[in-house]
Scaffold this active site. Structure first.
Site, PDB file in Angstrom:
ATOM      1  CG  ASP B  51      -2.096  -0.719   0.957  1.00  0.00           C
ATOM      2  OD1 ASP B  51      -2.237  -0.852   0.074  1.00  0.00           O
ATOM      3  OD2 ASP B  51      -2.681  -1.059   1.881  1.00  0.00           O
ATOM      4  CE1 TYR B 109       3.977  -6.745   4.172  1.00  0.00           C
ATOM      5  CE2 TYR B 109       3.512  -8.704   4.274  1.00  0.00           C
ATOM      6  CZ  TYR B 109       3.756  -7.865   4.089  1.00  0.00           C
ATOM      7  OH  TYR B 109       3.211  -8.226   2.681  1.00  0.00           O
TER       8      TYR B 109
END
Lengths: 244, 244
Positions: B51, B109
Site C-alpha cells: 500500500d 513483515y
C-alpha cells in the site's frame, strides 16, 4: 512580549526555511499557524534561513505577540498544530531586545555521509558517497580551517556580503557505522560554506585532491573548489547564545 | 527469458507499489525504465502490492524479456536508472514458470513503532505511539496467533477473498532504542492484516484493551478491532521461496 522557539525539522520535504509563495517552507508552515492563533499576520525571525533539503536538529526563531501564555502552553499549542516533520523542542519568553539571528554567538553544523551501498531509507537524510575515504587525509585537510580566515574560496559567489572573514572553532570527523559525520562550529558561516567545505574534505579523503588548505584559503578564489556537497546531508545542529 | 528481481524501497513518497496513472508508484517507476530499455511495454509481477507509504526491505518481482544479459549487468543497468528511494538488491535468471507471487511460500513483515517524543527524522519511517507499552501484555496478545486461524476479525472487509484462513509461523516483539519492532512470518497475509494485528497488540500493550486473542479470532467479526495502524511503520522484510 517576545517569544523564542527552539525547533527541529526534517528538511526533506521543505523548499527551505524562508517563506516562498506556493512552496512548502518551514517559515510558511509556522506563520500560518501563528496567523490562525492571532487572527493576524505574525512575522517570525530565524537564526538561519536553511536551504531546501537542509535539516535542523536545533534552530531558533523569535516573534512578538500580545498573547500571554506560559512557555509550556506555547509549546503544547504549537506542537499540536505542526506536521510530522517539524518538532517544537522548547519555548522561552525572551527579553524584548533578543534577536535570534543577531544575538547568535556561533553555530554548529553536522554533515552526514555514508559510504556503503545505497540505502533507500537514508534518502534525503544522508549524502551517499560510495568511495573509500582516508580519515587521516580528511583530518589533514580539516585542521588548517581552525582559526580566523577569509573564506572566499569556500563560499558561494552568489552573495552580497563583502566581509568573508569567519572564525572556525572546531571541525571534527566522527566515524559512524556506515560513513562519517563532520561537525563544525564557528562564529558564523557564509552561503553554502559548510557544503563546500564538505565537498573539499570528501575529495581529499577519496584521494582525488591533495590537502592544501592554507594555500587554497590564501587564493581567495571560489573557482578552485567547484563542488558543493548535497543539501540532504546537512544539519544545523546547535545555535549558540550568551543570553536566553 | 524470465528475470526475477529483489528490491528495497522507501515507501514514503510512493502511492504504493501498484501502477496508477498520474501517481508515483514503484511499479510505474520500474516499468517506465523497462520500457525505455525494451522500446516496448514490459509488465512486471510482484510478490506483494504494498500500500501507499509501506516500505520494502525485500520485495520480489519478475518479468519476461528477450534481452539476454548477465544478472550483474541487469542489476547495474536497473540501479543506474532508479531514484534514490529504490534499490535493486539482486537479479536472478529464473525458471520460465517461476512466479514471484504464486511461488512465494511465506512472507515476513516488520512493524516499527517508537514511543519517545516525536522525531521529525522518523517521519514516514516509523509509527509514533507515545505511550508506555507493557511488553508482557503484548506477548500475551501475540502468542495465540501462532498457528492456522481464520483471520476475518483481523483483516479488512474490503476484499473479494473468501478464504480467510492463514498460518502464522512466528510473531515476535523486539525492544529497540526508542520503541518496539514487531516481526511476523506467515504463509500469507490478508489485506491490512499486519496493520490490524499491530493496532490490536499496541492497544493491549498500552492497557486500553485486555488480551483476549483466541476469543477475538473465534468471533470472526471485523468490527471489534476498528483500528488499522499507519502504513509508515510497515516493512515487507522478506519473501520466502523454495526455488530461486
Amino acid at each position: 512580549m517576545r517569544v523564542a522557539v527552539n525547533i527541529s525539522y526534517n528538511g526533506r520535504n521543505f523548499s527551505g526555511f524562508q517563506y516562498q509563495h506556493d512552496y512548502r517552507t518551514v517559515q510558511g508552515t509556522l506563520e500560518k499557524q501563528l496567523k490562525r492563533m492571532h487572527k493576524d499576520f505574525v512575522r517570525i525571525h530565524a537564526s538561519s534561513r536553511t536551504d531546501a533539503g537542509v535539516h535542523a536538529l536545533e534552530q531558533y526563531f523569535h516573534f512578538d505577540t500580545p498573547i500571554d501564555l506560559e512557555p509550556d502552553k506555547w509549546k503544547f499549542i504549537l506542537n499540536r498544530a505542526m506536521p510530522e516533520d517539524i518538532l517544537i523542542n522548547d519555548v522561552t519568553i525572551a527579553a524584548d531586545d533578543f534577536h535570534s539571528r543577531f544575538d547568535a554567538t556561533g553555530k554548529t553544523y553536522r554533515y552526514k555521509v555514508y559510504t556503503s551501498v545505497k540505502n533507500p531509507f537514508y534518502d534525503g537524510l544522508k549524502t551517499h558517497y560510495p568511495y573509500e575515504l582516508d580519515i587521516s587525509l580528511m583530518k589533514e585537510a580539516m585542521a588548517p580551517f581552525i582559526g580566523t580566515h577569509d573564506f572566499t574560496t569556500f563560499s558561494s559567489a552568489k552573495t552580497e556580503i563583502k566581509n568573508k572573514v569567519r572564525t572556525i572553532k572546531t571541525f571534527e570527523v566522527i566515524e559512524t557505522d556506515d560513513g562519517f559525520d563532520f561537525v563544525i562550529t564557528g562564529t558564523g558561516f557564509l552561503y553554502n560554506m559548510v557544503r563546500i567545505l564538505a565537498a573539499y574534505v570528501l575529495e581529499c579523503g577519496r584521494g582525488i585532491r591533495t590537502p592544501d588548505t592554507l594555500n587554497m584559503i590564501a587564493a581567495k578564489d571560489r573557482t578552485i573548489i567547484p563542488k558543493t556537497a548535497p543539501a540532504e546531508g546537512l544539519y544545523l545542529e546547535k545555535v549558540w547564545y550568551e543570553k536566553l
